[in-house]
Design a protein around this motif. Structure first.
Motif, short mmCIF file in Angstrom:
data_model
loop_
_atom_site.label_atom_id
_atom_site.label_comp_id
_atom_site.label_asym_id
_atom_site.label_seq_id
_atom_site.Cartn_x
_atom_site.Cartn_y
_atom_site.Cartn_z
N MET A 98 0.81 -1.22 0.00
CA MET A 98 0.00 0.00 0.00
C MET A 98 0.84 1.27 0.00
O MET A 98 2.05 1.25 0.28
N LEU A 99 0.19 2.39 -0.32
CA LEU A 99 0.78 3.71 -0.17
C LEU A 99 1.19 3.90 1.29
O LEU A 99 0.44 3.55 2.19
N HIS A 100 2.37 4.46 1.52
CA HIS A 100 2.87 4.52 2.89
C HIS A 100 3.78 5.73 3.08
O HIS A 100 4.25 6.33 2.13
N TRP A 101 3.99 6.05 4.35
CA TRP A 101 4.99 7.04 4.74
C TRP A 101 5.91 6.30 5.71
O TRP A 101 5.52 5.93 6.80
N GLY A 102 7.14 6.07 5.31
CA GLY A 102 8.01 5.24 6.13
C GLY A 102 7.92 3.78 5.68
O GLY A 102 7.79 3.48 4.50
N ARG A 103 7.94 2.87 6.65
CA ARG A 103 7.92 1.45 6.33
C ARG A 103 6.53 0.97 5.96
O ARG A 103 5.53 1.42 6.53
N ARG A 104 6.47 0.08 5.00
CA ARG A 104 5.21 -0.55 4.65
C ARG A 104 4.83 -1.59 5.71
O ARG A 104 5.69 -2.10 6.44
N PRO A 105 3.54 -1.93 5.80
CA PRO A 105 3.13 -3.00 6.71
C PRO A 105 3.81 -4.32 6.35
O PRO A 105 4.07 -4.60 5.18
N GLU A 106 4.10 -5.11 7.37
CA GLU A 106 4.69 -6.43 7.17
C GLU A 106 3.78 -7.47 7.81
O GLU A 106 3.25 -7.26 8.90
N HIS B 208 0.24 5.36 12.06
CA HIS B 208 -0.21 6.27 11.00
C HIS B 208 -0.44 5.52 9.68
O HIS B 208 -0.42 6.13 8.61
N THR B 209 -0.67 4.23 9.76
CA THR B 209 -0.88 3.42 8.56
C THR B 209 -2.28 3.62 8.00
O THR B 209 -3.27 3.61 8.74
N GLY B 210 -2.36 3.79 6.68
CA GLY B 210 -3.67 3.88 6.03
C GLY B 210 -4.50 5.05 6.55
O GLY B 210 -3.98 6.10 6.95
N THR B 211 -5.81 4.87 6.55
CA THR B 211 -6.72 5.89 7.06
C THR B 211 -6.55 5.95 8.57
O THR B 211 -6.76 4.95 9.26
N HIS B 212 -6.15 7.10 9.08
CA HIS B 212 -5.82 7.19 10.50
C HIS B 212 -6.13 8.58 11.06
O HIS B 212 -6.32 9.54 10.32
N VAL B 213 -6.16 8.65 12.38
CA VAL B 213 -6.42 9.91 13.08
C VAL B 213 -5.18 10.31 13.86
O VAL B 213 -4.62 9.52 14.63
N ASP B 214 -4.75 11.56 13.66
CA ASP B 214 -3.67 12.14 14.46
C ASP B 214 -4.28 12.75 15.72
O ASP B 214 -5.18 13.60 15.64
N ALA B 215 -3.79 12.33 16.87
CA ALA B 215 -4.21 12.92 18.14
C ALA B 215 -3.29 14.10 18.47
O ALA B 215 -2.18 14.20 17.95
N PRO B 216 -3.72 14.99 19.38
CA PRO B 216 -2.85 16.11 19.77
C PRO B 216 -1.48 15.66 20.25
O PRO B 216 -0.48 16.37 20.05
N ALA B 217 -1.37 14.47 20.85
CA ALA B 217 -0.09 13.96 21.35
C ALA B 217 0.93 13.74 20.23
O ALA B 217 2.12 13.59 20.51
N GLY C 239 -5.78 10.93 -7.81
CA GLY C 239 -4.39 10.92 -8.27
C GLY C 239 -3.43 10.29 -7.29
O GLY C 239 -3.32 9.06 -7.22
N PRO C 240 -2.73 11.10 -6.48
CA PRO C 240 -1.70 10.57 -5.59
C PRO C 240 -2.16 9.47 -4.64
O PRO C 240 -1.39 8.57 -4.32
N LEU C 241 -3.41 9.52 -4.18
CA LEU C 241 -3.90 8.50 -3.25
C LEU C 241 -3.99 7.12 -3.89
O LEU C 241 -4.00 6.11 -3.21
N ARG C 242 -4.05 7.09 -5.23
CA ARG C 242 -4.20 5.82 -5.94
C ARG C 242 -2.86 5.16 -6.23
O ARG C 242 -2.81 4.04 -6.74
N GLU C 243 -1.76 5.87 -5.95
CA GLU C 243 -0.42 5.34 -6.24
C GLU C 243 0.11 4.52 -5.06
O GLU C 243 -0.44 4.58 -3.96
N THR C 244 1.17 3.78 -5.29
CA THR C 244 1.77 2.98 -4.22
C THR C 244 3.01 3.64 -3.63
O THR C 244 3.53 3.17 -2.62
N GLU C 245 3.48 4.72 -4.28
CA GLU C 245 4.62 5.46 -3.75
C GLU C 245 4.21 6.91 -3.48
O GLU C 245 3.33 7.45 -4.16
N ARG C 246 4.85 7.53 -2.51
CA ARG C 246 4.53 8.91 -2.16
C ARG C 246 4.81 9.84 -3.33
O ARG C 246 5.87 9.76 -3.96
#
Length: 210
Positions: A14-22, A45-54, A112-119
């Protein structure tokens, strides 16, 4: 009612920031085990995710303490597909989201970018001015259809994240809005309850009621 699942599928390619899931196969029926069991290694922060204030504020609210009343309720999907650079406050105002509590930004990222596998080298993100406008509007949650809501120009300073999370505004990222028309919905976003975490992946749907 109609339900839109805006959650990205999680898988090793999948599209990722950092390491892909294993994925590790722990047990399998094919190997004579009693059942199929897998172990997954993936970031908060994998896939659809929520950033908390922390995520950007030490000592701030972690994801397991974020109130569900912020994550479930009326939401507006704003058509910002015509924006080619950063989303500005004027774009949000033109999209008619003033007064909304939860806003999801549908941009050209979805097709566009969301459909790709690389950032991608660039994507539509939120300007610092737009982030400040959202804070002044007392928005409780802002979402976007890419890896980060941050402008690709500001992934060293992270201005929007600092402003929004510092003000307690939750950030939903990687929302797949390609098939969702602009309009009013009921958002149901349930991050995994990772204790003390800065973020969590979340099964997220939009409900359109007749």
């Amino acid at each position: 009612m109609k339900i839109y699942d805006i959650t990205l599928p999680i898988h090793p390619k999948m599209l990722h920031w950092g390491r892909r899931p294993e994925v590790e196969i722990v047990e399998s029926l094919a190997n004579g085990d009693a059942s199929n069991v897998t172990r997954w290694r993936l970031g908060a922060h994998t896939g659809t995710h929520v950033d908390a204030p922390a995520h950007f504020v030490d000592g701030a609210t972690p994801i397991d303490e974020v109130p569900l009343t912020t994550l479930v309720g009326p939401a507006v999907v704003a058509d910002l597909t015509g924006v080619t650079g950063d989303i500005e406050a004027a774009d949000l105002i033109a999209a008619g989201v003033a007064g909304a509590d939860r806003i999801l930004c549908k941009t050209s990222n979805s097709a566009g970018p969301l459909r790709e596998t690389e950032r991608a080298p660039q994507w539509v993100g939120l300007s610092p001015g737009a982030a400040q406008w959202l804070i002044e509007q007392r928005v409780s949650l802002i979402g976007i259809d890419y890896l980060t809501i941050e402008s690709h120009r500001r992934t060293e300073s992270w201005d929007a994240h600092h402003s929004l999370l510092g003000a307690g505004v939750l950030i939903l990222e990687n929302a797949d809005l390609a098939a969702v028309p602009a309009g009013n919905y009921e958002l149901v976003c349930l991050p995994t309850k990772l204790v003390g975490a800065d973020a969590a992946f979340a099964r997220t749907i939009l409900i359109e009621r007749a």
